[in-house]
Design a protein around this motif. Sequence first.
Motif, PDB file in Angstrom:
ATOM      1  N   THR A 102       0.814  -1.221   0.000  1.00  0.00           N
ATOM      2  CA  THR A 102       0.000   0.000   0.000  1.00  0.00           C
ATOM      3  C   THR A 102       0.845   1.268   0.000  1.00  0.00           C
ATOM      4  OG1 THR A 102      -0.124  -0.045   2.411  1.00  0.00           O
ATOM      5  CG2 THR A 102      -1.929  -1.081   1.197  1.00  0.00           C
ATOM      6  N   ARG A 103       2.131   1.169   0.346  1.00  0.00           N
ATOM      7  CA  ARG A 103       2.977   2.354   0.473  1.00  0.00           C
ATOM      8  C   ARG A 103       4.167   2.371  -0.470  1.00  0.00           C
ATOM      9  NH1 ARG A 103       2.253   0.524   5.703  1.00  0.00           N
ATOM     10  NH2 ARG A 103       0.537   1.646   6.674  1.00  0.00           N
ATOM     11  N   ILE A 104       4.386   1.332  -1.220  1.00  0.00           N
ATOM     12  CA  ILE A 104       5.620   1.209  -2.006  1.00  0.00           C
ATOM     13  C   ILE A 104       5.798   2.357  -2.999  1.00  0.00           C
ATOM     14  CG2 ILE A 104       4.627  -0.362  -3.717  1.00  0.00           C
ATOM     15  CD1 ILE A 104       8.131  -0.805  -2.440  1.00  0.00           C
ATOM     16  N   ILE A 105       4.748   2.745  -3.681  1.00  0.00           N
ATOM     17  CA  ILE A 105       4.863   3.821  -4.685  1.00  0.00           C
ATOM     18  C   ILE A 105       5.158   5.154  -4.009  1.00  0.00           C
ATOM     19  CG2 ILE A 105       3.614   5.109  -6.460  1.00  0.00           C
ATOM     20  CD1 ILE A 105       2.172   2.465  -7.136  1.00  0.00           C
ATOM     21  N   ALA A 106       4.431   5.457  -2.932  1.00  0.00           N
ATOM     22  CA  ALA A 106       4.666   6.704  -2.209  1.00  0.00           C
ATOM     23  C   ALA A 106       6.076   6.734  -1.628  1.00  0.00           C
ATOM     24  CB  ALA A 106       3.630   6.882  -1.106  1.00  0.00           C
ATOM     25  N   THR A 107       6.554   5.591  -1.135  1.00  0.00           N
ATOM     26  CA  THR A 107       7.901   5.515  -0.563  1.00  0.00           C
ATOM     27  C   THR A 107       8.958   5.758  -1.628  1.00  0.00           C
ATOM     28  OG1 THR A 107       7.137   3.950   1.113  1.00  0.00           O
ATOM     29  CG2 THR A 107       9.498   4.042   0.708  1.00  0.00           C
ATOM     30  N   ILE A 108       8.815   5.143  -2.770  1.00  0.00           N
ATOM     31  CA  ILE A 108       9.799   5.314  -3.844  1.00  0.00           C
ATOM     32  C   ILE A 108       9.804   6.756  -4.336  1.00  0.00           C
ATOM     33  CG2 ILE A 108      10.335   4.683  -6.232  1.00  0.00           C
ATOM     34  CD1 ILE A 108       9.398   1.823  -5.494  1.00  0.00           C
ATOM     35  N   ILE A 109       8.632   7.328  -4.535  1.00  0.00           N
ATOM     36  CA  ILE A 109       8.554   8.724  -4.982  1.00  0.00           C
ATOM     37  C   ILE A 109       9.149   9.653  -3.928  1.00  0.00           C
ATOM     38  CG2 ILE A 109       6.963  10.618  -5.522  1.00  0.00           C
ATOM     39  CD1 ILE A 109       5.165   8.500  -6.874  1.00  0.00           C
ATOM     40  N   SER A 147      -1.358   7.017   4.506  1.00  0.00           N
ATOM     41  CA  SER A 147      -1.554   5.571   4.375  1.00  0.00           C
ATOM     42  C   SER A 147      -1.614   4.871   5.735  1.00  0.00           C
ATOM     43  CB  SER A 147      -0.452   4.953   3.521  1.00  0.00           C
ATOM     44  OG  SER A 147       0.777   4.942   4.220  1.00  0.00           O
ATOM     45  N   TYR A 148      -1.132   5.520   6.780  1.00  0.00           N
ATOM     46  CA  TYR A 148      -1.176   4.929   8.111  1.00  0.00           C
ATOM     47  C   TYR A 148      -2.507   5.168   8.813  1.00  0.00           C
ATOM     48  CZ  TYR A 148       3.753   3.748   8.048  1.00  0.00           C
ATOM     49  OH  TYR A 148       4.965   3.190   7.740  1.00  0.00           O
ATOM     50  N   ILE A 149      -3.337   6.041   8.271  1.00  0.00           N
ATOM     51  CA  ILE A 149      -4.632   6.356   8.870  1.00  0.00           C
ATOM     52  C   ILE A 149      -5.705   5.677   8.030  1.00  0.00           C
ATOM     53  CG2 ILE A 149      -6.226   8.186   9.543  1.00  0.00           C
ATOM     54  CD1 ILE A 149      -3.740  10.074   9.496  1.00  0.00           C
TER      55      ILE A 149
END
Length: 166
Positions: A102-109, A147-149
């Motif tokens: 759920t967070r991989i794209i946001a993390t990479i960006i 994404s954590y909420i």
Amino acid sequence: MDKLRKALSGRDNSDEQEEERGNIMTQVMDNSTLSWNTRVKGFAICFGVGFLFSFLGSVFLFLPNGITIFAVFYTIGNILGLGSTCFLMGPVSQCKRMFATTRIIATIIMFAALAMTLVSAFVLHNKALALIMVVIQFLAMTWYSLSYIPYARDAAKKCFGSCLDL
């Protein structure tokens, strides 16, 4: 306080049973010798210093040729803010959560924008690109944090969509 500790560490009854059977190296890396109070203090100090760096960067923005200092300070502030959560969850758990599906794209960006901000400020000396990368950093960090909420991303999409519909 125990509920907060369990929520931040990602543990509930089923997770604890699975963790006992899990990889010993992961358990060693996740379990720290720091007490819960020390972890909270470490989080608060690291997050506060990160906020201070971001704020100081914003002040430097208004100085002549301050865009480079702003980009650097803002990036360092974001890195410290992101790193502060390692005190609460542990670094291994934090990395696992950062690179969840759920967070991989946001993390990479987010990481790409952090790196490109520093590259554009120091290597390319392109102030406009540095400012654009700071904006992308902010948006990626916001999306990552949402994404954590539970349901926060859906609410943000609806809010943004309703603002565009006018």
